[in-house]
Design an enzyme around this catalytic site. Structure first.
Site, PDB file in Angstrom:
ATOM      1  N   SER A 124       0.843  -1.188   0.000  1.00 20.74           N
ATOM      2  CA  SER A 124       0.000   0.000   0.000  1.00 20.74           C
ATOM      3  C   SER A 124       0.883   1.244   0.000  1.00 20.74           C
ATOM      4  CB  SER A 124      -0.914   0.002   1.223  1.00 20.74           C
ATOM      5  OG  SER A 124      -0.130   0.264   2.370  1.00 20.74           O
ATOM      6  N   LYS A 125       0.223   2.378  -0.095  1.00 20.05           N
ATOM      7  CA  LYS A 125       0.884   3.692  -0.175  1.00 20.05           C
ATOM      8  C   LYS A 125       2.035   3.836   0.813  1.00 20.05           C
ATOM      9  CE  LYS A 125      -0.786   6.113  -3.320  1.00 20.05           C
ATOM     10  NZ  LYS A 125       0.274   5.819  -4.244  1.00 20.05           N
ATOM     11  N   ARG A 126       1.821   3.314   2.019  1.00 19.43           N
ATOM     12  CA  ARG A 126       2.863   3.587   3.008  1.00 19.43           C
ATOM     13  C   ARG A 126       4.159   2.822   2.707  1.00 19.43           C
ATOM     14  NH1 ARG A 126       2.640  -0.427   7.019  1.00 19.43           N
ATOM     15  NH2 ARG A 126       0.878  -1.771   6.502  1.00 19.43           N
TER      16      ARG A 126
END
Ligand code: GLU
Length: 496
Positions: free
Chosen positions: A255-257
């Site tokens: 994911s984005k993180r």
């Protein structure tokens, strides 16, 4: 009679950017279709009208094309089973929903969102998995139709048969079994008339004669629901393969993180499409024989979905970088110039005003690429690596030359040697260095280091015999970029 061709589909929801996990799903479908002489369908699952956009659909199509994953049937290509956008297939879903209502496999449900939420909360509080209670199942068709006639909003739910095991052979995971006791009656048509995913996907896969469904493991619990709908409609289900999820280094779904997640972000960071495709294929699959670097066509030839691993695949940026370096090295030089040009436009404004198609800047970029290829992981890193060719700092070069024991002497001898040499190539540079060595008696690092600092203004950097021809080519093309001769002459010029 020839066997029926395999028919596969990639069915993105156009609600955002193409995630690399979904790109891998598209790729595995593509590999199987292309390897087996099958058909690949692109179906746009845009029934979530709030979140679906045409811009997202266009972006996903552009990303697939950039990756080289072409398809045979789709919304813009047409094909034997149109339309290929779910939002254009609503009458078909309505007709199949009616069949399910008529045959007693579905019923009208009047439960409000609040009621359902209360049920859900109560189930969770009691430690039970949330599941629709079946409250509206017992309503007679007459009562339900009368309530509908009065304008009461209603969804249609599918009747999940009690106490059954639903088993299917998953090509990746082996046999998978769900008991119907854990499955509440799913909504197949929402109260706004839109079809729910589990229903639309069955109607579409059946009507589009899809033979194999390869999709993410996040859909595995949907599969028994879909199989029950196939059964109720008397339709033949496809064969399923559920791919494990792509995880970040901490084993949480990517994911984005974790950094870049969309194909567009990887593209913007300067990964080549063939590198991303090659890397994504290795997430869960191996071509065997210890080989890893293969073209998409060769991977398609060898691909076998049965050999895809069912354990989760961890995204490894280091490995992707290694693969990208490889593809930059083997990239045909004119294409690499095309790929690299946009990065120069934004990071080297001192090239002066120019466009991507101007011949001069193309030649300049082509001449500096050998300095970067093999040394950087991504296209994005190239300008920084070669900017010294375009930006020479005379004061810094003078300072560094003066700091060398025999700096001024070596640079003077080298200046004489190259004054006659014409445009510097690898060979003429080496010949000039040899001459400077003969004149000064200085050799090795004591000879080459002063030449390096004089010509580049930097203490370290790429191989001189690669850098020097590039400096001369760029100098010949760009206003205000001094050639090697001009550089050393300026260093030797007496201060005004
Ligand atoms: N639209 C679904 C998704 O993007 C497709 C799932 C499927 O392949 O059945 O997840």
């Amino acid at each position: 009679m020839s066997a029926r061709p395999m028919r596969l589909r990639f069915a993105p929801s156009p609600t955002g950017l193409l995630h690399v996990g979904n790109a891998r799903t598209a790729l595995f479908n593509w590999l199987l279709a292309r390897g087996q002489g099958g058909i690949l369908i692109l179906r746009i699952e845009d029934t979530d009208t709030e979140r679906s956009t045409r811009a997202s659909e266009d972006g996903i199509c552009a990303d697939l094309k950039w990756l080289g994953l072409n398809w045979d049937e789709g919304p813009n290509e047409g094909g034997p089973f149109p339309p290929y956008r779910q939002s254009e297939r609503l009458p078909l879903y309505a007709s199949y929903a009616r069949t399910l209502l008529d045959t007693g496999h579905a019923y009208w449900c009047f439960c409000s969102a609040e009621q359902l939420e209360q049920e859900r909360a109560a189930a969770l509080a009691a430690g039970a998995p949330p599941k629709y209670s079946g409250r509206c199942r017992g309503l007679s068709r007459e009562v339900a139709e009368a309530r509908r006639a009065e304008g009461e909003p209603a969804a249609i739910r599918f009747v999940v048969p009690a106490d059954r095991e639903v088993t299917f052979p998953d090509l990746v995971r082996g046999p998978v079994t769900f008991h119907t006791s854990v499955i509440g009656d799913p909504v197949i048509v929402r109260s706004d008339g839109g079809p729910a995913y589990n229903f639309a996907v069955v109607v579409d896969d059946a009507l589009m004669e899809v033979t194999h469904v390869i999709r993410g493991e996040d859909h595995i619990s949907n599969t028994p629901r879909q199989l029950l709908i196939y059964e109720a409609l008397g339709l033949t289900p496809p064969t399923f393969a559920h791919l494990s999820l792509v995880l970040g280094p901490d084993h949480a779904p990517l994911s984005k993180r974790h950094g870049a997640t969309s194909v567009q972000e990887f593209r913007a960071r300067g990964y080549l499409p063939e590198a991303l495709v090659n890397y994504l294929a290795l997430l869960g699959w191996s071509p065997g024989d210890g080989e890893e670097l293969l073209s998409a066509d060769e991977m398609a030839r060898r691909f076998d979905v049965v050999r895809v691993s069912h354990s989760s695949a961890v995204f490894d940026t280091e490995k992707l970088a290694w693969i990208n370096r490889h593809y930059m090295k083997v990239c045909e030089s004119e294409r690499l110039v095309d790929l690299a040009m946009p990065w120069f436009a934004s990071t080297l404004p001192n090239l002066g005003p120019w466009t991507l198609s101007d011949p001069g800047p193309r030649v300049a970029v082509g001449s500096v690429l050998p300095l970067a290829v093999g040394a950087v992981d991504r296209l994005e890193e190239i300008p920084d690596r070669v900017k010294f060719v375009f930006e020479w700092n005379q004061a810094e070069a003078s300072r560094l030359v003066a700091a060398e024991a025999d700096g001024p002497k070596v640079v003077a001898a080298f200046a004489d040697a190259i004054a006659e040499a014409g445009p510097l190539t690898k060979d003429s540079f080496r010949a000039a260095a040899t001459k400077a060595r003969e004149v000064t008696g200085i050799k090795g690092k004591a000879l080459f280091h002063p030449i390096r600092v004089a010509l580049t203004g930097m203490d370290s950097g790429p191989e001189l015999d690669l850098a020097i021809p590039a400096i001369d080519v760029v100098a010949g093309l760009m206003d205000g970029v001094p050639s090697c001769v001009a550089r050393v002459c300026r260093l030797l010029a007496p201060a005004p």
